[in-house]
Design a protein around this motif. Structure first.
Motif, PDB file in Angstrom:
ATOM      1  N   SER A 169       0.833  -1.197   0.000  1.00  0.00           N
ATOM      2  CA  SER A 169       0.000   0.000   0.000  1.00  0.00           C
ATOM      3  C   SER A 169       0.872   1.253   0.000  1.00  0.00           C
ATOM      4  O   SER A 169       2.064   1.196   0.329  1.00  0.00           O
ATOM      5  CB  SER A 169      -0.904  -0.002   1.228  1.00  0.00           C
ATOM      6  OG  SER A 169      -1.790  -1.097   1.195  1.00  0.00           O
ATOM      7  N   PRO A 170       0.312   2.396  -0.364  1.00  0.00           N
ATOM      8  CA  PRO A 170       1.080   3.645  -0.317  1.00  0.00           C
ATOM      9  C   PRO A 170       1.649   3.886   1.080  1.00  0.00           C
ATOM     10  O   PRO A 170       1.028   3.523   2.083  1.00  0.00           O
ATOM     11  CB  PRO A 170       0.036   4.707  -0.686  1.00  0.00           C
ATOM     12  CG  PRO A 170      -1.009   3.978  -1.423  1.00  0.00           C
ATOM     13  CD  PRO A 170      -1.070   2.602  -0.833  1.00  0.00           C
ATOM     14  N   SER A 171       2.803   4.491   1.125  1.00  0.00           N
ATOM     15  CA  SER A 171       3.442   4.730   2.426  1.00  0.00           C
ATOM     16  C   SER A 171       4.317   5.972   2.359  1.00  0.00           C
ATOM     17  O   SER A 171       4.661   6.450   1.282  1.00  0.00           O
ATOM     18  CB  SER A 171       4.277   3.519   2.845  1.00  0.00           C
ATOM     19  OG  SER A 171       5.311   3.282   1.897  1.00  0.00           O
ATOM     20  N   PHE A 172       4.667   6.463   3.545  1.00  0.00           N
ATOM     21  CA  PHE A 172       5.537   7.626   3.682  1.00  0.00           C
ATOM     22  C   PHE A 172       6.841   7.150   4.294  1.00  0.00           C
ATOM     23  O   PHE A 172       6.862   6.608   5.399  1.00  0.00           O
ATOM     24  CB  PHE A 172       4.863   8.671   4.568  1.00  0.00           C
ATOM     25  CG  PHE A 172       5.727   9.857   4.898  1.00  0.00           C
ATOM     26  CD1 PHE A 172       6.072  10.781   3.926  1.00  0.00           C
ATOM     27  CD2 PHE A 172       6.203  10.051   6.185  1.00  0.00           C
ATOM     28  CE1 PHE A 172       6.868  11.866   4.224  1.00  0.00           C
ATOM     29  CE2 PHE A 172       6.997  11.140   6.502  1.00  0.00           C
ATOM     30  CZ  PHE A 172       7.337  12.058   5.515  1.00  0.00           C
ATOM     31  N   SER A 173       7.951   7.311   3.575  1.00  0.00           N
ATOM     32  CA  SER A 173       9.244   6.784   4.012  1.00  0.00           C
ATOM     33  C   SER A 173      10.053   7.828   4.765  1.00  0.00           C
ATOM     34  O   SER A 173       9.951   9.029   4.511  1.00  0.00           O
ATOM     35  CB  SER A 173      10.048   6.296   2.807  1.00  0.00           C
ATOM     36  OG  SER A 173       9.345   5.314   2.092  1.00  0.00           O
ATOM     37  N   ALA A 174      10.893   7.339   5.685  1.00  0.00           N
ATOM     38  CA  ALA A 174      11.779   8.221   6.450  1.00  0.00           C
ATOM     39  C   ALA A 174      12.909   7.382   7.026  1.00  0.00           C
ATOM     40  O   ALA A 174      12.930   6.149   6.886  1.00  0.00           O
ATOM     41  CB  ALA A 174      11.011   8.936   7.551  1.00  0.00           C
ATOM     42  N   VAL A 184       2.533   3.389   6.900  1.00  0.00           N
ATOM     43  CA  VAL A 184       1.728   2.740   5.863  1.00  0.00           C
ATOM     44  C   VAL A 184       0.309   3.290   5.864  1.00  0.00           C
ATOM     45  O   VAL A 184      -0.361   3.335   6.908  1.00  0.00           O
ATOM     46  CB  VAL A 184       1.703   1.214   6.064  1.00  0.00           C
ATOM     47  CG1 VAL A 184       0.854   0.547   4.982  1.00  0.00           C
ATOM     48  CG2 VAL A 184       3.120   0.652   6.051  1.00  0.00           C
ATOM     49  N   GLU A 185      -0.128   3.704   4.681  1.00  0.00           N
ATOM     50  CA  GLU A 185      -1.465   4.274   4.519  1.00  0.00           C
ATOM     51  C   GLU A 185      -2.479   3.155   4.276  1.00  0.00           C
ATOM     52  O   GLU A 185      -3.063   3.005   3.205  1.00  0.00           O
ATOM     53  CB  GLU A 185      -1.482   5.274   3.357  1.00  0.00           C
ATOM     54  CG  GLU A 185      -2.750   6.115   3.289  1.00  0.00           C
ATOM     55  CD  GLU A 185      -2.708   7.130   2.168  1.00  0.00           C
ATOM     56  OE1 GLU A 185      -3.696   7.850   1.993  1.00  0.00           O
ATOM     57  OE2 GLU A 185      -1.681   7.204   1.469  1.00  0.00           O
ATOM     58  N   LYS A 186      -2.644   2.332   5.287  1.00  0.00           N
ATOM     59  CA  LYS A 186      -3.587   1.211   5.227  1.00  0.00           C
ATOM     60  C   LYS A 186      -4.023   0.921   6.657  1.00  0.00           C
ATOM     61  O   LYS A 186      -3.175   0.753   7.543  1.00  0.00           O
ATOM     62  CB  LYS A 186      -2.911  -0.022   4.612  1.00  0.00           C
ATOM     63  CG  LYS A 186      -3.838  -1.218   4.415  1.00  0.00           C
ATOM     64  CD  LYS A 186      -3.055  -2.359   3.796  1.00  0.00           C
ATOM     65  CE  LYS A 186      -3.938  -3.584   3.542  1.00  0.00           C
ATOM     66  NZ  LYS A 186      -4.882  -3.354   2.426  1.00  0.00           N
ATOM     67  N   TYR A 196       1.682  -7.673   8.034  1.00  0.00           N
ATOM     68  CA  TYR A 196       1.921  -6.851   6.850  1.00  0.00           C
ATOM     69  C   TYR A 196       3.371  -6.369   6.848  1.00  0.00           C
ATOM     70  O   TYR A 196       4.067  -6.461   5.826  1.00  0.00           O
ATOM     71  CB  TYR A 196       0.963  -5.667   6.839  1.00  0.00           C
ATOM     72  CG  TYR A 196       1.031  -4.813   5.590  1.00  0.00           C
ATOM     73  CD1 TYR A 196       0.111  -4.997   4.563  1.00  0.00           C
ATOM     74  CD2 TYR A 196       2.009  -3.835   5.429  1.00  0.00           C
ATOM     75  CE1 TYR A 196       0.168  -4.225   3.405  1.00  0.00           C
ATOM     76  CE2 TYR A 196       2.071  -3.064   4.284  1.00  0.00           C
ATOM     77  CZ  TYR A 196       1.150  -3.259   3.282  1.00  0.00           C
ATOM     78  OH  TYR A 196       1.215  -2.495   2.143  1.00  0.00           O
ATOM     79  N   CYS A 197       3.834  -5.838   7.966  1.00  0.00           N
ATOM     80  CA  CYS A 197       5.228  -5.364   8.045  1.00  0.00           C
ATOM     81  C   CYS A 197       6.212  -6.501   7.800  1.00  0.00           C
ATOM     82  O   CYS A 197       7.220  -6.320   7.115  1.00  0.00           O
ATOM     83  CB  CYS A 197       5.496  -4.725   9.405  1.00  0.00           C
ATOM     84  SG  CYS A 197       4.690  -3.129   9.672  1.00  0.00           S
ATOM     85  N   ARG A 198       5.919  -7.674   8.356  1.00  0.00           N
ATOM     86  CA  ARG A 198       6.839  -8.795   8.191  1.00  0.00           C
ATOM     87  C   ARG A 198       6.797  -9.364   6.776  1.00  0.00           C
ATOM     88  O   ARG A 198       7.786  -9.934   6.310  1.00  0.00           O
ATOM     89  CB  ARG A 198       6.531  -9.870   9.234  1.00  0.00           C
ATOM     90  CG  ARG A 198       6.892  -9.413  10.646  1.00  0.00           C
ATOM     91  CD  ARG A 198       6.759 -10.493  11.687  1.00  0.00           C
ATOM     92  NE  ARG A 198       7.293 -10.024  12.976  1.00  0.00           N
ATOM     93  CZ  ARG A 198       7.393 -10.778  14.065  1.00  0.00           C
ATOM     94  NH1 ARG A 198       6.970 -12.034  14.037  1.00  0.00           N
ATOM     95  NH2 ARG A 198       7.893 -10.274  15.180  1.00  0.00           N
ATOM     96  N   ASP A 199       5.672  -9.225   6.107  1.00  0.00           N
ATOM     97  CA  ASP A 199       5.572  -9.693   4.719  1.00  0.00           C
ATOM     98  C   ASP A 199       6.296  -8.766   3.748  1.00  0.00           C
ATOM     99  O   ASP A 199       7.039  -9.214   2.874  1.00  0.00           O
ATOM    100  CB  ASP A 199       4.100  -9.788   4.299  1.00  0.00           C
ATOM    101  CG  ASP A 199       3.404 -11.019   4.870  1.00  0.00           C
ATOM    102  OD1 ASP A 199       4.098 -11.909   5.391  1.00  0.00           O
ATOM    103  OD2 ASP A 199       2.163 -11.066   4.817  1.00  0.00           O
ATOM    104  N   PHE A 200       6.070  -7.464   3.904  1.00  0.00           N
ATOM    105  CA  PHE A 200       6.565  -6.505   2.923  1.00  0.00           C
ATOM    106  C   PHE A 200       7.883  -5.842   3.324  1.00  0.00           C
ATOM    107  O   PHE A 200       8.634  -5.399   2.453  1.00  0.00           O
ATOM    108  CB  PHE A 200       5.520  -5.420   2.679  1.00  0.00           C
ATOM    109  CG  PHE A 200       4.323  -5.893   1.911  1.00  0.00           C
ATOM    110  CD1 PHE A 200       4.382  -6.049   0.532  1.00  0.00           C
ATOM    111  CD2 PHE A 200       3.148  -6.201   2.555  1.00  0.00           C
ATOM    112  CE1 PHE A 200       3.287  -6.492  -0.182  1.00  0.00           C
ATOM    113  CE2 PHE A 200       2.042  -6.646   1.854  1.00  0.00           C
ATOM    114  CZ  PHE A 200       2.109  -6.798   0.484  1.00  0.00           C
TER     115      PHE A 200
END
Length: 312
Positions: A169-174, A184-186, A196-200
């Motif tokens: 999904s769309p996300s904002f990185s830093a 993550v925008e979900k 989700y974090c562990r998958d992606f």
């Protein structure tokens, strides 16, 4: 007599079919991190498996070689991929050492990835040859090649993994204290956010110091999309007592709770306020919230295992 236009259409259709060697997709292996339990005293580092050089002569310096105590090679890809095939090139000498090895693909790091589904068994590959194994679009981030016998020696000259990324999904990185993160925008419940974090990526966020807390606050202030009052982090409380821990395996040497006494906290799932003063707080685990993922592999710590009856 066959209509020539139909004939041309047939030829065109066949030409458009994928190349079943896997080259219809890109080789993503060089973007990953290769590792093995041990390395032979005369060399043969795991990184040689994904160096782009498939020279089958070990003396040319591009083949892996474990010691007797190391019978597997792991490849951690930078993100989640839909893997269509894996190609393996053997050495000119001793190609039989790979006989009956098995290729596993998935996301679990338990038992070094051997709990993941199997793509194929390598019955045998001729000396110095490359063989492709079809994996049927298996989804995973961890590729493991393992011998099904003790005290074996795993040696090969190239591993190619063909597939395409599964888009998150769309996300904002830093970057926070040198660690990559994404907001993550979900909206997901806590356990789904963890998976989700562990998958992606790698895991839900952990905050280890006051300095990191301040950097996370700045990220939340400048997020590229509107945030709700809270976002999930990797905070979890033991169901048997009041001890809180980070799912990423990071040490809990710093805290910034909204309440003064963590003993009063009731829910086992923790998040962080997205507005001043950005306190940590317990929240109902079923709440659907945005969340923060760590993107960089943290090999120095062991992640906490988590199981769900809704997760296959």
């Amino acid at each position: 007599m066959m209509n020539p236009f139909h004939f041309k259409g047939l030829v065109l259709l066949l030409w458009l079919l994928p190349d079943f060697t896997g080259s219809y997709f890109s080789n993503v292996a060089p973007r990953g991190i290769a590792s093995q339990v041990s390395t032979h005293v005369h060399g043969g580092n795991a990184s040689r498996a994904i160096d782009g050089n498939s020279n089958p002569d070990f003396l040319a310096g591009s083949c892996t070689h474990t010691a007797i105590t190391g019978e597997n090679l792991k490849l951690l890809l930078p993100a989640l991929y839909k893997i269509t095939s894996v190609s393996i090139t053997t050495r000119i000498r001793n190609p039989e050492r790979l006989n009956n090895a098995e290729i596993f693909i998935g996301n679990s790091t338990e038992n070094n990835g051997i709990n993941n589904p199997s793509c194929a068994v390598i019955t045998s590959i001729p000396s110095g040859a490359t063989q492709t194994f079809q994996c049927g679009a298996m989804i995973g981030r961890l590729v493991r090649i393992s011998l099904n016998r003790p005290n074996g020696i795993l040696t090969l000259c190239e591993v190619e993994v063909y597939g395409e990324p599964v888009p998150p999904s769309p996300s904002f990185s830093a970057v926070v204290s040198g660690r990559g993160i994404v907001v993550v925008e979900k909206k997901l419940c806590w356990s789904d956010a963890l998976f989700y974090c562990r998958d992606f990526y790698w895991d839900l966020l952990s905050i280890r110091s006051k300095e990191e807390q301040k950097e996370v606050e700045e990220v939340l202030r400048t997020a590229s999309f509107p945030l709700n009052q809270h976002v999930w982090m990797g905070l979890r409380r033991s169901l048997m007592d009041s001890i809180w821990f980070w799912m990423s395996g990071a040490s809990v040497n710093y805290s910034y709770w909204k309440t003064h006494s963590p003993l009063q906290i009731s829910s086992p799932c923790g998040g962080v306020d997205t507005r001043d003063p950005f306190h940590w707080t317990d929240l109902p685990c079923g709440d659907h919230l945005y969340f923060i993922c760590l993107t960089d592999v943290q090999e120095e710590v062991k992640r906490v295992s988590f199981y769900s009856s809704t997760r296959p």
